[in-house]
Design an enzyme around this catalytic site. Sequence first.
Site, PDB file in Angstrom:
ATOM      1  N   SER A 238       6.432   1.712   0.514  1.00 48.68           N
ATOM      2  CA  SER A 238       4.582   3.078   0.436  1.00 48.68           C
ATOM      3  C   SER A 238       3.565   2.836   1.535  1.00 48.68           C
ATOM      4  O   SER A 238       4.158   2.004   2.197  1.00 48.68           O
ATOM      5  CB  SER A 238       3.803   2.503  -0.483  1.00 48.68           C
ATOM      6  OG  SER A 238       2.352   3.022  -0.829  1.00 48.68           O
TER       7      SER A 238
ATOM      8  N   CYS B 204      -6.057  -2.587  -8.626  1.00 49.83           N
ATOM      9  CA  CYS B 204      -6.130  -1.729 -10.159  1.00 49.83           C
ATOM     10  C   CYS B 204      -6.884  -2.674 -11.158  1.00 49.83           C
ATOM     11  O   CYS B 204      -7.681  -2.767 -12.247  1.00 49.83           O
ATOM     12  CB  CYS B 204      -4.541  -1.687 -10.112  1.00 49.83           C
ATOM     13  SG  CYS B 204      -3.741  -1.247  -8.773  1.00 49.83           S
TER      14      CYS B 204
ATOM     15  N   GLN C 142       4.457  -4.082  -0.307  1.00 53.11           N
ATOM     16  CA  GLN C 142       3.848  -5.374   0.640  1.00 53.11           C
ATOM     17  C   GLN C 142       5.097  -6.338   1.511  1.00 53.11           C
ATOM     18  O   GLN C 142       3.798  -6.000   2.422  1.00 53.11           O
ATOM     19  CB  GLN C 142       3.175  -6.041  -0.644  1.00 53.11           C
ATOM     20  CG  GLN C 142       2.319  -5.843  -1.915  1.00 53.11           C
ATOM     21  CD  GLN C 142       1.266  -5.373  -0.619  1.00 53.11           C
ATOM     22  OE1 GLN C 142       0.765  -5.893   0.279  1.00 53.11           O
ATOM     23  NE2 GLN C 142      -0.112  -4.699  -1.283  1.00 53.11           N
TER      24      GLN C 142
HETATM   25  C1  PLP Z   1       0.502  -0.791  -3.986  1.00 53.32           C
HETATM   26  C2  PLP Z   1       1.256  -1.310  -4.043  1.00 53.32           C
HETATM   27  C3  PLP Z   1       2.112  -0.547  -5.010  1.00 53.32           C
HETATM   28  C4  PLP Z   1       1.395   1.016  -5.773  1.00 53.32           C
HETATM   29  O1  PLP Z   1       1.807   1.778  -4.483  1.00 53.32           O
HETATM   30  P1  PLP Z   1       0.718   3.502  -4.299  1.00 53.32           P
HETATM   31  O2  PLP Z   1       1.224   3.566  -2.812  1.00 53.32           O
HETATM   32  O3  PLP Z   1      -0.603   2.796  -4.020  1.00 53.32           O
HETATM   33  O4  PLP Z   1       1.239   3.698  -5.213  1.00 53.32           O
HETATM   34  C5  PLP Z   1       3.814  -1.001  -5.955  1.00 53.32           C
HETATM   35  N1  PLP Z   1       3.764  -1.978  -5.424  1.00 53.32           N
HETATM   36  C6  PLP Z   1       3.071  -3.121  -5.034  1.00 53.32           C
HETATM   37  C7  PLP Z   1       3.519  -4.705  -5.227  1.00 53.32           C
HETATM   38  C8  PLP Z   1       1.983  -2.200  -4.845  1.00 53.32           C
HETATM   39  O5  PLP Z   1       0.820  -3.777  -4.326  1.00 53.32           O
END
Ligand code: PLP
Length: 395
Positions: A200, A326, A180
């Site tokens: 990500s 999720c 994030q």
């Molecule tokens: C979205 C998120 C993830 C997962 O990332 P993906 O690329 O969707 O697998 C992990 N940690 C946090 C804090 C997230 O917000």
Amino acid sequence: MEKLIYLDNAATTKTAPEVLEAMLPYFTENYGNPSSVYGFASKNKNAVNMQRGIIAGVLGAKPEEIYFTAGGSEADNWALKATAEAYEKKGKHIITTKIEHHAILHTGEYLEKRGFEVTYLDVDENGVVKLDELRAAIRPDTILISVMFANNEIGTLEPIREIGGIAHENGILFHTDAVQAFGQVPIDVDACHIDMLSASGHKLNGPKGIGFLYIRKGVKIRSFVHGGAQERKRRAGTENVPGIIGLGAAAARAAETMEDRTAKERSLRDYLIGRVLAEIPYCRLNGHRTERLPNNANFSFRFIEGESLLIKLDMKGICGSSGSACTSGSLDPSHVLLAIGLPHETAHGSLRLTLGEDTTKEDIDYVVDSLKEIVAGLRNMSPLYEDFIKKNQTE
Ligand SMILES: *Cc1c(COP(=O)(O)O)cnc(C)c1O
């Protein structure tokens, strides 16, 4: 087009047009496998390595410390499972927190079933890790501390520099899930004593299904996917070249625009928070008031069901979230809201709104006006609210 006000940027973001444009040639004319020897394909290896350099530059890291993965969840899994395996002779104790993303929490449970011990630290009422409790949890067999940079539900920023300092004073590796935070707040892996960091693409206006794990040089970590020699033999599989190009473009763009973009988001966020708290009764802000992501607002409305709120907002073209993406679909209240001490009932009536770079003041006004109307309407149908009002009138 139907009205769409997208305030769920913590769940995912729109791929920016320039990012998509940078990616496109790698689906079409530049389709070669980076591992091939001929120039047509091997120039893609250079393109991939250039993105490593761009991302490393944003973090104050070295290009060879960036390992591409298929997203944030994979990076989190890798960091925990592979360090656990590589350092189990030294110890089998890991420290993390109760407010991590499920990619960390469920990996922790997986490791517990395999003989590791995991301590899940409490947080204070704002969602901040308590440093004295972290210090107290450290044992001679602690091999890893994993604390997220910023929480995905309530937006709280953790004291990462201090946590990293404590880890390193004690000779313990430090991992942070920065999915994030990356692209939203400045991060320097040396200043914060970070050994591993997950990020990500799709959380920063890049594509989905691509991310990276930063691994500090010298950290022993096992290969996560076995096969070819890609990613310095630590993560096999033909590179997702278009995804990597997109991730690099998104990271460069996020770093360039960070100051202005986050200043604008912060001011709109504060406007949103100010209006909601002033104009809607029996409501609270979750997460730290100032030490929070520039685009995150999270509220709890008493006497309200978060799911009903989301459906009514959807009917007005507004996208928000009641927990993390999720956990939506399950009826358990968010583990993060419970960890900051909210009673179940209050946690159920929660709403996360996360702004994007295109969010306008008009959007916020429309959302607050809609929210006022919806909350009042839902409360009018709530027997709990009716009882509450009656009691208050007779007192
Ligand atoms: C979205 C998120 C993830 C997962 O990332 P993906 O690329 O969707 O697998 C992990 N940690 C946090 C804090 C997230 O917000």
